[in-house]
Design a protein around this motif. Structure first.
Motif: not given
Length: 162
Positions: A85, A97, A113-116, A120-123
Protein backbone atom coordinates in the motif's frame (compact mmCIF):
# COMPACT_ATOMS: atom_id res chain seq x y z
CA UNK A 1 -46.24 -64.29 -22.96
CA UNK A 2 -45.55 -63.63 -19.24
CA UNK A 3 -41.82 -63.57 -19.94
CA UNK A 4 -42.32 -61.00 -22.70
CA UNK A 5 -44.36 -58.77 -20.34
CA UNK A 6 -41.68 -58.97 -17.64
CA UNK A 7 -38.95 -58.17 -20.20
CA UNK A 8 -40.93 -55.12 -21.37
CA UNK A 9 -41.40 -54.05 -17.74
CA UNK A 10 -37.66 -54.41 -17.10
CA UNK A 11 -36.87 -52.38 -20.21
CA UNK A 12 -39.23 -49.64 -18.98
CA UNK A 13 -37.58 -49.69 -15.53
CA UNK A 14 -34.16 -49.50 -17.16
CA UNK A 15 -35.23 -46.41 -19.16
CA UNK A 16 -36.57 -44.81 -15.97
CA UNK A 17 -33.29 -45.55 -14.18
CA UNK A 18 -31.28 -43.92 -17.00
CA UNK A 19 -33.57 -40.88 -16.86
CA UNK A 20 -33.22 -40.58 -13.06
CA UNK A 21 -29.41 -40.88 -13.29
CA UNK A 22 -29.37 -38.04 -15.84
CA UNK A 23 -31.55 -35.92 -13.50
CA UNK A 24 -29.22 -36.74 -10.62
CA UNK A 25 -26.18 -35.69 -12.66
CA UNK A 26 -27.92 -32.40 -13.48
CA UNK A 27 -28.78 -31.76 -9.84
CA UNK A 28 -25.21 -32.58 -8.77
CA UNK A 29 -23.90 -30.07 -11.32
CA UNK A 30 -26.30 -27.39 -10.00
CA UNK A 31 -25.25 -28.15 -6.44
CA UNK A 32 -21.58 -27.88 -7.36
CA UNK A 33 -22.21 -24.48 -8.99
CA UNK A 34 -24.15 -23.24 -5.99
CA UNK A 35 -21.39 -24.23 -3.56
CA UNK A 36 -18.49 -22.84 -5.58
CA UNK A 37 -17.16 -19.81 -3.79
CA UNK A 38 -17.19 -16.62 -5.76
CA UNK A 39 -13.76 -15.46 -6.88
CA UNK A 40 -12.06 -13.70 -4.01
CA UNK A 41 -11.58 -9.97 -4.29
CA UNK A 42 -8.39 -8.11 -3.39
CA UNK A 43 -10.18 -6.88 -0.26
CA UNK A 44 -10.89 -10.51 0.75
CA UNK A 45 -7.25 -11.42 0.22
CA UNK A 46 -6.07 -8.40 2.20
CA UNK A 47 -8.45 -9.20 5.06
CA UNK A 48 -7.15 -12.78 5.16
CA UNK A 49 -3.56 -11.52 5.11
CA UNK A 50 -4.17 -9.05 7.96
CA UNK A 51 -5.69 -11.83 10.09
CA UNK A 52 -2.54 -13.93 9.76
CA UNK A 53 -0.84 -14.08 13.19
CA UNK A 54 2.69 -14.28 11.78
CA UNK A 55 2.22 -11.47 9.24
CA UNK A 56 5.23 -9.21 8.86
CA UNK A 57 4.95 -5.51 7.99
CA UNK A 58 7.71 -3.37 6.51
CA UNK A 59 7.41 0.43 6.43
CA UNK A 60 8.81 2.40 3.50
CA UNK A 61 9.49 6.12 3.85
CA UNK A 62 9.64 8.83 1.20
CA UNK A 63 13.01 9.82 -0.21
CA UNK A 64 14.10 13.29 -1.39
CA UNK A 65 11.89 12.72 -4.45
CA UNK A 66 8.73 12.40 -2.30
CA UNK A 67 9.22 13.41 1.34
CA UNK A 68 5.52 13.06 2.27
CA UNK A 69 5.04 9.66 0.66
CA UNK A 70 5.02 6.38 2.54
CA UNK A 71 4.27 2.74 1.99
CA UNK A 72 3.67 -0.45 3.90
CA UNK A 73 4.44 -3.94 2.70
CA UNK A 74 2.58 -6.79 4.42
CA UNK A 75 3.87 -10.35 4.07
CA UNK A 76 2.48 -13.75 5.02
CA UNK A 77 5.31 -16.24 5.49
CA UNK A 78 2.95 -19.22 5.18
CA UNK A 79 1.46 -18.35 1.76
CA UNK A 80 4.44 -16.28 0.56
CA UNK A 81 1.94 -13.59 -0.50
CA UNK A 82 2.55 -9.87 -0.09
CA UNK A 83 0.38 -6.78 -0.32
CA UNK A 84 1.75 -3.28 -0.79
CA UNK A 85 0.00 0.00 0.00
CA UNK A 86 1.47 3.36 -1.06
CA UNK A 87 0.30 6.80 0.06
CA UNK A 88 1.09 10.31 -1.23
CA UNK A 89 3.32 9.30 -4.12
CA UNK A 90 3.16 11.87 -6.93
CA UNK A 91 1.06 10.81 -9.92
CA UNK A 92 3.20 8.81 -12.30
CA UNK A 93 3.61 10.50 -15.70
CA UNK A 94 2.19 8.82 -18.81
CA UNK A 95 4.43 6.03 -20.02
CA UNK A 96 5.72 5.25 -16.52
CA UNK A 97 4.86 2.91 -13.64
CA UNK A 98 6.00 2.66 -10.08
CA UNK A 99 7.87 -0.55 -9.36
CA UNK A 100 8.44 -2.27 -6.02
CA UNK A 101 11.85 -3.90 -5.48
CA UNK A 102 13.26 -6.38 -3.00
CA UNK A 103 16.91 -5.49 -2.46
CA UNK A 104 19.18 -8.53 -2.16
CA UNK A 105 22.71 -8.60 -3.56
CA UNK A 106 20.93 -7.58 -6.74
CA UNK A 107 17.54 -5.76 -6.85
CA UNK A 108 14.64 -8.08 -7.71
CA UNK A 109 11.35 -6.78 -9.14
CA UNK A 110 8.32 -7.56 -6.95
CA UNK A 111 5.52 -5.79 -8.82
CA UNK A 112 4.39 -2.77 -10.82
CA UNK A 113 1.60 -0.34 -9.92
CA UNK A 114 0.02 2.98 -10.87
CA UNK A 115 -1.18 5.67 -8.49
CA UNK A 116 -4.93 5.45 -7.98
CA UNK A 117 -7.42 8.07 -6.91
CA UNK A 118 -6.51 10.04 -3.81
CA UNK A 119 -2.76 9.56 -4.32
CA UNK A 120 -2.95 5.99 -3.02
CA UNK A 121 -2.27 2.68 -4.62
CA UNK A 122 -2.28 -0.93 -3.62
CA UNK A 123 -1.18 -4.17 -5.18
CA UNK A 124 -0.79 -7.81 -4.42
CA UNK A 125 2.71 -8.93 -5.23
CA UNK A 126 3.46 -12.23 -6.86
CA UNK A 127 4.45 -14.79 -4.22
CA UNK A 128 8.10 -14.48 -3.33
CA UNK A 129 9.58 -17.00 -0.91
CA UNK A 130 12.79 -14.99 -0.35
CA UNK A 131 11.04 -12.01 1.30
CA UNK A 132 12.72 -12.56 4.67
CA UNK A 133 16.22 -12.44 3.19
CA UNK A 134 15.74 -9.05 1.49
CA UNK A 135 17.98 -6.33 2.90
CA UNK A 136 15.61 -3.50 1.99
CA UNK A 137 12.59 -2.71 -0.16
CA UNK A 138 12.29 0.24 -2.53
CA UNK A 139 9.93 1.85 -5.02
CA UNK A 140 11.23 3.53 -8.16
CA UNK A 141 9.66 5.20 -11.18
CA UNK A 142 10.23 3.06 -14.27
CA UNK A 143 9.07 2.85 -17.88
CA UNK A 144 5.49 1.57 -18.17
CA UNK A 145 5.33 -2.14 -17.35
CA UNK A 146 8.50 -2.09 -15.26
CA UNK A 147 12.18 -2.88 -15.75
CA UNK A 148 14.37 -5.88 -14.95
CA UNK A 149 16.48 -3.59 -12.74
CA UNK A 150 15.95 -0.10 -11.28
CA UNK A 151 16.65 2.66 -13.79
CA UNK A 152 14.62 5.54 -12.38
CA UNK A 153 14.69 7.58 -9.19
CA UNK A 154 13.77 5.97 -5.87
CA UNK A 155 10.61 7.36 -4.27
CA UNK A 156 10.25 5.03 -1.26
CA UNK A 157 12.83 3.10 0.73
CA UNK A 158 12.67 0.84 3.79
CA UNK A 159 15.19 0.65 6.59
CA UNK A 160 17.54 -2.36 6.50
CA UNK A 161 15.82 -5.61 7.51
CA UNK A 162 16.91 -7.03 10.86
Amino acid sequence: EELRRQMAGMAELKDQLIQREAELDGLNAQLAQATVRPKSTPQDELAALLRTPAMKAVALAGTEMSRHASGTLFYDHKTKRAWFYALNLPPNPDGTSYQLWAMYEKPTPVGVFQIGTGATSQMFAKPFPTFMSAKKFAVSLEPSGGSPEPTGPLYLLSQPQS
